[in-house]
Design a protein around this motif. Structure first.
Motif, mmCIF file in Angstrom:
data_model
loop_
_atom_site.group_PDB
_atom_site.id
_atom_site.type_symbol
_atom_site.label_atom_id
_atom_site.label_comp_id
_atom_site.label_asym_id
_atom_site.label_seq_id
_atom_site.Cartn_x
_atom_site.Cartn_y
_atom_site.Cartn_z
ATOM 1 N N THR A 61 -52.862 26.286 -56.748
ATOM 2 C CA THR A 61 -51.869 25.295 -56.339
ATOM 3 C C THR A 61 -52.488 23.908 -56.211
ATOM 4 O OG1 THR A 61 -50.645 26.985 -55.132
ATOM 5 C CG2 THR A 61 -50.172 24.726 -54.548
ATOM 6 N N ALA A 62 -51.720 22.905 -56.621
ATOM 7 C CA ALA A 62 -52.146 21.512 -56.456
ATOM 8 C C ALA A 62 -51.054 20.752 -55.722
ATOM 9 C CB ALA A 62 -52.416 20.877 -57.807
ATOM 10 N N GLY A 63 -51.433 20.055 -54.664
ATOM 11 C CA GLY A 63 -50.476 19.223 -53.943
ATOM 12 C C GLY A 63 -49.625 20.004 -52.959
ATOM 13 N N ASP A 64 -48.647 19.305 -52.419
ATOM 14 C CA ASP A 64 -47.735 19.870 -51.425
ATOM 15 C C ASP A 64 -46.573 20.534 -52.155
ATOM 16 O OD1 ASP A 64 -45.919 20.419 -49.411
ATOM 17 O OD2 ASP A 64 -45.728 18.339 -48.734
ATOM 18 N N ILE A 65 -46.463 21.854 -52.013
ATOM 19 C CA ILE A 65 -45.371 22.575 -52.690
ATOM 20 C C ILE A 65 -44.376 23.151 -51.678
ATOM 21 C CG2 ILE A 65 -46.824 23.106 -54.663
ATOM 22 C CD1 ILE A 65 -46.766 26.068 -53.613
ATOM 23 N N SER A 69 -37.189 23.613 -53.501
ATOM 24 C CA SER A 69 -36.048 23.264 -54.356
ATOM 25 C C SER A 69 -36.540 22.687 -55.692
ATOM 26 C CB SER A 69 -35.119 22.275 -53.647
ATOM 27 O OG SER A 69 -35.782 21.043 -53.432
ATOM 28 N N SER A 70 -37.802 22.312 -55.746
ATOM 29 C CA SER A 70 -38.398 21.789 -56.974
ATOM 30 C C SER A 70 -38.839 22.944 -57.875
ATOM 31 C CB SER A 70 -39.605 20.920 -56.619
ATOM 32 O OG SER A 70 -40.478 20.786 -57.720
ATOM 33 N N ILE A 71 -38.463 22.888 -59.143
ATOM 34 C CA ILE A 71 -38.850 23.943 -60.099
ATOM 35 C C ILE A 71 -40.359 24.015 -60.225
ATOM 36 C CG2 ILE A 71 -38.799 24.588 -62.538
ATOM 37 C CD1 ILE A 71 -35.917 23.511 -62.625
ATOM 38 N N GLU A 72 -41.039 22.880 -60.283
ATOM 39 C CA GLU A 72 -42.499 22.867 -60.404
ATOM 40 C C GLU A 72 -43.154 23.528 -59.187
ATOM 41 O OE1 GLU A 72 -46.101 22.722 -61.870
ATOM 42 O OE2 GLU A 72 -44.336 22.151 -63.030
ATOM 43 N N ASN A 73 -42.626 23.274 -58.014
ATOM 44 C CA ASN A 73 -43.183 23.897 -56.807
ATOM 45 C C ASN A 73 -42.959 25.409 -56.810
ATOM 46 O OD1 ASN A 73 -43.922 21.353 -56.039
ATOM 47 N ND2 ASN A 73 -42.493 21.196 -54.329
ATOM 48 N N ARG A 74 -41.794 25.838 -57.282
ATOM 49 C CA ARG A 74 -41.532 27.282 -57.371
ATOM 50 C C ARG A 74 -42.461 27.945 -58.374
ATOM 51 N NH1 ARG A 74 -35.984 25.697 -57.158
ATOM 52 N NH2 ARG A 74 -35.703 26.292 -59.330
ATOM 53 N N LYS A 75 -42.763 27.255 -59.475
ATOM 54 C CA LYS A 75 -43.709 27.792 -60.461
ATOM 55 C C LYS A 75 -45.093 27.955 -59.841
ATOM 56 C CE LYS A 75 -41.614 26.043 -64.724
ATOM 57 N NZ LYS A 75 -41.794 25.117 -65.862
ATOM 58 N N GLN A 76 -45.517 26.975 -59.054
ATOM 59 C CA GLN A 76 -46.824 27.077 -58.405
ATOM 60 C C GLN A 76 -46.838 28.208 -57.371
ATOM 61 O OE1 GLN A 76 -49.381 23.702 -57.572
ATOM 62 N NE2 GLN A 76 -47.695 22.348 -58.190
#
Length: 164
Positions: A61-65, A69-76
């Motif tokens: 993981t990179a950054g605050d996830i 609700s963000s697709i990129e965060n769900r992928k991480q």
């Protein structure tokens, strides 16, 4: 040594601090080489599954996830869970369970030292990654329904001649 202790040692080797805290809304959190595990989780096995996922965040993981609700965060989030599934339930363990004649979900989860929910999620993840089956060496693991097929090397035996 319990798997939870082994994961704690792994965290120590990675310079990750681990704290068990009560009054957490989540089961676990990771940030800046610190993992917090909810102290009120019902078993060390569940803590182990959560710790593995949080170590997965360290590796993937990179950054605050936190905002899911963000697709990129769900992928991480899914990458971190996938890391945990592969760490706690490698395909070789599924084959080993087959060889030990483990026949039901409860025994399988117990053998792996994971919760039944974690096991179910891992099998779904593997099915999404590989499809219904994956072959490893002389084995084929089927994910739906779960089973292992062992292939045999057929060696032709010499035919005996009678009456010569």
């Amino acid at each position: 040594m319990h798997l939870y202790d082994a994961l704690l040692m792994e965290c120590d080797n990675l310079d990750i601090e681990v704290y068990e805290k009560d009054r957490m809304k989540n089961k676990g959190l990771y940030g800046d080489n610190v993992i917090w595990i909810n102290k009120l989780l019902p078993s060390i096995i569940e803590k182990c599954c959560v710790l593995a996922e949080e170590i997965g965040h360290h590796h993937t993981t990179a950054g605050d996830i936190f905002d899911q609700s963000s697709i990129e965060n769900r992928k991480q989030e899914l990458k971190a869970r996938g890391w945990a599934y592969e760490r706690l339930i490698p395909l070789s363990k599924i084959i080993q369970a087959h060889k030990l004649h483990i026949v039901n979900r409860y025994e399988f989860a117990d053998f792996l030292n994971v919760t039944e929910d974690f096991l179910d999620d891992a099998l779904d993840w593997y099915k999404n990654k590989y499809g219904l089956c994956v072959s490893i060496d002389n084995f084929t693991i089927c994910f739906e329904p779960l089973g292992v097929i062992e292939m045999f090397d057929w060696i032709e035996t010499p035919k005996l001649k009678y009456g010569t």
